[in-house]
Scaffold this motif. Structure first.
Motif, mmCIF file in Angstrom:
data_model
loop_
_atom_site.group_PDB
_atom_site.id
_atom_site.type_symbol
_atom_site.label_atom_id
_atom_site.label_comp_id
_atom_site.label_asym_id
_atom_site.label_seq_id
_atom_site.Cartn_x
_atom_site.Cartn_y
_atom_site.Cartn_z
ATOM 1 N N LYS A 1 -27.627 27.504 -15.822
ATOM 2 C CA LYS A 1 -28.859 28.271 -15.629
ATOM 3 C C LYS A 1 -29.668 28.464 -16.910
ATOM 4 O O LYS A 1 -30.858 28.779 -16.837
ATOM 5 C CB LYS A 1 -28.521 29.638 -15.017
ATOM 6 C CG LYS A 1 -27.989 29.563 -13.601
ATOM 7 C CD LYS A 1 -27.626 30.944 -13.103
ATOM 8 C CE LYS A 1 -27.023 30.882 -11.714
ATOM 9 N NZ LYS A 1 -26.644 32.218 -11.223
ATOM 10 N N TYR B 1 -30.250 23.200 -14.141
ATOM 11 C CA TYR B 1 -30.850 24.520 -13.959
ATOM 12 C C TYR B 1 -31.126 24.797 -12.486
ATOM 13 O O TYR B 1 -30.745 25.857 -11.958
ATOM 14 C CB TYR B 1 -32.147 24.610 -14.761
ATOM 15 C CG TYR B 1 -32.971 25.839 -14.446
ATOM 16 C CD1 TYR B 1 -32.652 27.069 -15.000
ATOM 17 C CD2 TYR B 1 -34.060 25.766 -13.576
ATOM 18 C CE1 TYR B 1 -33.401 28.204 -14.701
ATOM 19 C CE2 TYR B 1 -34.817 26.885 -13.273
ATOM 20 C CZ TYR B 1 -34.482 28.106 -13.835
ATOM 21 O OH TYR B 1 -35.220 29.226 -13.531
ATOM 22 N N MET C 1 -29.410 27.634 -9.924
ATOM 23 C CA MET C 1 -30.228 28.632 -9.240
ATOM 24 C C MET C 1 -30.108 28.509 -7.724
ATOM 25 O O MET C 1 -30.003 29.515 -7.006
ATOM 26 C CB MET C 1 -31.688 28.486 -9.664
ATOM 27 C CG MET C 1 -31.931 28.716 -11.154
ATOM 28 S SD MET C 1 -31.377 30.334 -11.747
ATOM 29 C CE MET C 1 -32.551 31.409 -10.927
ATOM 30 N N ARG D 1 -24.860 35.116 -17.492
ATOM 31 C CA ARG D 1 -26.178 34.664 -17.962
ATOM 32 C C ARG D 1 -26.942 35.810 -18.617
ATOM 33 O O ARG D 1 -27.541 35.650 -19.680
ATOM 34 C CB ARG D 1 -26.988 34.104 -16.791
ATOM 35 C CG ARG D 1 -28.354 33.543 -17.194
ATOM 36 C CD ARG D 1 -29.053 32.944 -16.000
ATOM 37 N NE ARG D 1 -29.508 33.969 -15.068
ATOM 38 C CZ ARG D 1 -30.713 34.538 -15.117
ATOM 39 N NH1 ARG D 1 -31.585 34.183 -16.062
ATOM 40 N NH2 ARG D 1 -31.057 35.461 -14.240
#
Length: 219
Positions: free
Chosen positions: A44, A52, A56, A109
């Protein structure tokens, strides 16, 4: 109230055996979920767009799908699609690993992004490569900051583990239900299981507080 724990006294060892199943399931799922969540969190924050968007999209799917539906899907669909007769324990571990990984990835994250960006820039200016930068500098600080959130996720995982009883895994709840059906009393075995879960959660909470204090003193 007509309580009679003597009626289930001989079945208590059978119920307590479920503690091993519950703890094994929770520990394996937590460790694998943490590893998978760490990988997803790196996806992410990656500048490589396919990784990425995969991270997500994955998180969106598992956060937007009821856990019981995912568990049932893996347990009942796996034999149909692959021919492998998956056990309730295996289906539970896979489901909770995939699900907790999605939530943990968001926690990690956030922890990574909370670390001062200047540290990464300083390390890269000294020639530190990405892998040691993340493993030796960024992740240790991030995990220290997000430890309470990780503990909350572990507690939620421990309590949600009761869902595996719906697919036949003989955890604490399932064993209490079996005893209730045999003895024609449900309140006593279920109350016993509730107390056991409460004690386990309290032990985990106290252990996390001790660990947090140690980390504070070492920092």
């Amino acid at each position: 109230m007509n309580l009679d724990f003597a009626r289930i006294a001989e079945s208590i060892p059978f119920i307590l055996t479920g503690i091993n199943v519950t703890l094994q399931f929770t520990l394996i799922s937590a460790v694998l979920g943490f590893i998978w969540g760490t990988i997803l969190s790196l996806f992410k924050i990656s500048s490589f767009k396919p990784l990425y968007w995969f991270g997500m999209a994955y998180t969106s799917i598992f956060r937007g799908t009821p856990l019981l539906v995912t568990l049932s899907l893996i347990y009942f669909a796996t034999p149909q699609l692959t021919g492998y007769n998956i056990s309730g324990f295996e289906a539970g571990v896979i489901t909770f690993t995939l699900n907790s990984g999605a939530y943990i990835s968001e926690v990690i994250r956030a922890g990574i992004l909370a670390v001062d960006r200047g540290q990464a820039e300083a390390a890269m200016s000294l020639g530190v490569r990405y892998k040691p930068l993340m493993l030796d500098i960024i992740l240790p600080q991030a995990i220290k900051n997000i430890l309470p959130a990780l503990v909350n996720e572990s507690i939620a995982l421990l309590k949600d583990s009761t869902l595996v009883s719906t697919i036949g895994a003989q955890d604490l709840l399932r064993r209490a239900q079996i005893v209730g059906a045999q003895k024609y009393v449900y309140f006593e075995p279920l109350l016993l299981v509730a107390v056991i879960y409460y004690v386990m959660v309290m032990i985990l909470t106290v252990a996390s507080v001790i660990l947090e204090n140690q980390l504070r003193r070492s920092s």
